[in-house]
Design an enzyme around this catalytic site. Sequence first.
Site, PDB file in Angstrom:
ATOM      1  N   LYS A 107      42.431  54.433  94.533  1.00 51.90           N
ATOM      2  CA  LYS A 107      42.493  52.937  94.545  1.00 51.90           C
ATOM      3  C   LYS A 107      43.060  52.502  93.346  1.00 51.90           C
ATOM      4  O   LYS A 107      43.027  53.104  92.279  1.00 51.90           O
ATOM      5  CB  LYS A 107      41.345  52.127  94.725  1.00 51.90           C
TER       6      LYS A 107
HETATM    7  P1  NAD Z   1      44.634  39.979 102.517  1.00 53.62           P
HETATM    8  O1  NAD Z   1      45.043  39.607 100.945  1.00 53.62           O
HETATM    9  O2  NAD Z   1      45.951  40.051 103.453  1.00 53.62           O
HETATM   10  O3  NAD Z   1      43.809  39.005 102.936  1.00 53.62           O
HETATM   11  C1  NAD Z   1      42.658  38.492 102.307  1.00 53.62           C
HETATM   12  C2  NAD Z   1      42.025  37.177 103.056  1.00 53.62           C
HETATM   13  O4  NAD Z   1      40.828  37.192 102.359  1.00 53.62           O
HETATM   14  C3  NAD Z   1      42.973  36.130 102.957  1.00 53.62           C
HETATM   15  O5  NAD Z   1      43.022  35.489 103.980  1.00 53.62           O
HETATM   16  C4  NAD Z   1      42.196  35.375 101.753  1.00 53.62           C
HETATM   17  O6  NAD Z   1      42.577  33.931 101.798  1.00 53.62           O
HETATM   18  C5  NAD Z   1      40.931  35.618 102.079  1.00 53.62           C
HETATM   19  N1  NAD Z   1      39.728  35.359 101.069  1.00 53.62           N
HETATM   20  C6  NAD Z   1      39.930  35.721  99.780  1.00 53.62           C
HETATM   21  N2  NAD Z   1      38.765  34.988  99.145  1.00 53.62           N
HETATM   22  C7  NAD Z   1      38.009  34.671  99.976  1.00 53.62           C
HETATM   23  C8  NAD Z   1      36.671  33.888 100.182  1.00 53.62           C
HETATM   24  N3  NAD Z   1      36.060  33.546  98.945  1.00 53.62           N
HETATM   25  N4  NAD Z   1      36.192  33.563 101.316  1.00 53.62           N
HETATM   26  C9  NAD Z   1      36.786  33.371 102.485  1.00 53.62           C
HETATM   27  N5  NAD Z   1      38.111  34.277 102.349  1.00 53.62           N
HETATM   28  C10 NAD Z   1      38.635  34.704 101.414  1.00 53.62           C
HETATM   29  O7  NAD Z   1      43.709  41.317 102.402  1.00 53.62           O
HETATM   30  P2  NAD Z   1      43.564  42.246 103.481  1.00 53.62           P
HETATM   31  O8  NAD Z   1      44.536  43.399 103.491  1.00 53.62           O
HETATM   32  O9  NAD Z   1      43.463  41.902 104.673  1.00 53.62           O
HETATM   33  O10 NAD Z   1      42.144  42.898 103.011  1.00 53.62           O
HETATM   34  C11 NAD Z   1      40.865  42.488 103.347  1.00 53.62           C
HETATM   35  C12 NAD Z   1      39.726  43.432 102.979  1.00 53.62           C
HETATM   36  O11 NAD Z   1      39.940  44.489 103.970  1.00 53.62           O
HETATM   37  C13 NAD Z   1      39.679  44.038 101.627  1.00 53.62           C
HETATM   38  O12 NAD Z   1      38.387  44.284 101.438  1.00 53.62           O
HETATM   39  C14 NAD Z   1      40.394  45.265 101.852  1.00 53.62           C
HETATM   40  O13 NAD Z   1      40.083  46.265 100.914  1.00 53.62           O
HETATM   41  C15 NAD Z   1      40.018  45.614 103.397  1.00 53.62           C
HETATM   42  N6  NAD Z   1      40.921  46.730 103.782  1.00 53.62           N
HETATM   43  C16 NAD Z   1      42.240  46.266 104.030  1.00 53.62           C
HETATM   44  C17 NAD Z   1      43.108  47.228 104.725  1.00 53.62           C
HETATM   45  C18 NAD Z   1      44.456  47.065 104.748  1.00 53.62           C
HETATM   46  O14 NAD Z   1      44.906  47.811 105.622  1.00 53.62           O
HETATM   47  N7  NAD Z   1      45.094  46.001 104.637  1.00 53.62           N
HETATM   48  C19 NAD Z   1      42.469  48.505 105.080  1.00 53.62           C
HETATM   49  C20 NAD Z   1      41.006  48.751 104.882  1.00 53.62           C
HETATM   50  C21 NAD Z   1      40.337  47.881 104.184  1.00 53.62           C
END
Ligand code: NAD
Length: 419
Positions: A107
């Site tokens: 990461k």
């Molecule tokens: P992203 O940046 O696209 O979206 C994050 C979202 O969370 C946004 O809508 C943001 O406004 C919201 N957010 C931030 N702080 C917040 C809060 N305090 N309350 C409510 N909402 C809040 O990120 P993502 O890629 O969708 O990742 C989200 C989660 O999923 C993370 O934990 C990431 O590690 C995990 N994840 C992502 C992927 C991927 O393929 N993108 C894969 C596995 C896991």
Amino acid sequence: MTVYSGPVFDMAANQFNVIANHLEIPMEERDRLLMPKRAITVSCPIHRDDGSVAVFEGYRVQHLLTMGPTKGGTRFAPSVDIGEVAALAIWMSWKCALAGLPYGGAKGGVNVDLTTMSGRELEALSRRYMQEMIPFVGPRTDVMAPDMGTNEQVMAWFMDTYSMYQGQTVTEIVTGKPVFAGGTLGRREATGRGVAHLAKRVMDVLAIKPSGATAVIQGFGNVGSYAALGFHQFGMKVIAVSDHTGALYDSGGLDIPALMRHANKHGSIAGFSNELHFDPAQVLTLPCDVLVPAAMERVIDAKVAENLKCRILAEGANGPTTPEADLVLEKHQNDVFLIPDILCNSGGVVVSYFEWVQDLQQLFWEEEEVMRREYQILDRAFDQMLTRAKADKISHRTAAMAIGVEKVRAAKNTRGLFP
Ligand code: NAD
């Protein structure tokens, strides 16, 4: 003494110790499995639009190189520190092993508040971060992907920067790229689609019909929005979503395609509707069939866990549930069916793996092929987790992590310890 500290790292270490106790792994073997192989910290200076120079701290942690290259996302957020990045790398290792991918976990991230950055500054930071990482990454060493705060555009800048230094286009250095720049069909949707697919499998197990079933989602970025779209396509009602700007609630079901168009255009759900505003603090404890935390770590603590009113907890985010909350969930195991993060959100790394394979072969697949293979891997891991949980009378999280840790341990013990 260790450089890794903070609540997120402690959580990953604590979870590992639960698994190690369950598997009766001797103490002298544990550090070799848990502690990251490498951690890199870099300073990334950039020119700001006003002519000043700002320096941002960036990290990359490669947890283990036993299974093949390391693989993992890059996070741009103000919370990022070396302990958080290490924890996320460790979870990636168990996730890849559970899915049967030939990777260890990694990461990376930069400690930055993106709301203070222009598009040009973001490009400068993305390129400088990748440039600083060039001695430590490679298609056979460590392959990056998007995470919170990064997207397809950032991956394209990473790939372009690396390629400029190599003197040739090296698409296989990162995954999650745009399709026209060496990406794969189905990667953008993969994580959220996988979350929805697995939640639907559990609904089948619990005999919950999609029509009339409800979902609540925290976070409306890549994972949350495509999970919402998946539920919407199953005929379910997504009654509430939240993001960093607030929350929306509609008992009749939100118009998810319209909300996605709005969020894509404006960067958040703010301004979508004046009538549907809701208290974000209450989103996680709304009564619903499926609850998807898809934003931050550690949002479900023991108190929230006691008050959950969902039938299925589908962990889209990494590490949304604290170990204290896990104890509460274990106590009420029959009330909430947990799909643990390392399984639930693994569709993203599974399709990233397909992207890497396609880039290496320069042979690209149809989207149906990507989806069929993604669901095949998720279904296999889901079945293995359920069988193991029932056989050993353990929680779903313990079962999923035990399978991952066991595979890594077997690989390490078979390869031996060099020299
Ligand atoms: P992203 O940046 O696209 O979206 C994050 C979202 O969370 C946004 O809508 C943001 O406004 C919201 N957010 C931030 N702080 C917040 C809060 N305090 N309350 C409510 N909402 C809040 O990120 P993502 O890629 O969708 O990742 C989200 C989660 O999923 C993370 O934990 C990431 O590690 C995990 N994840 C992502 C992927 C991927 O393929 N993108 C894969 C596995 C896991």
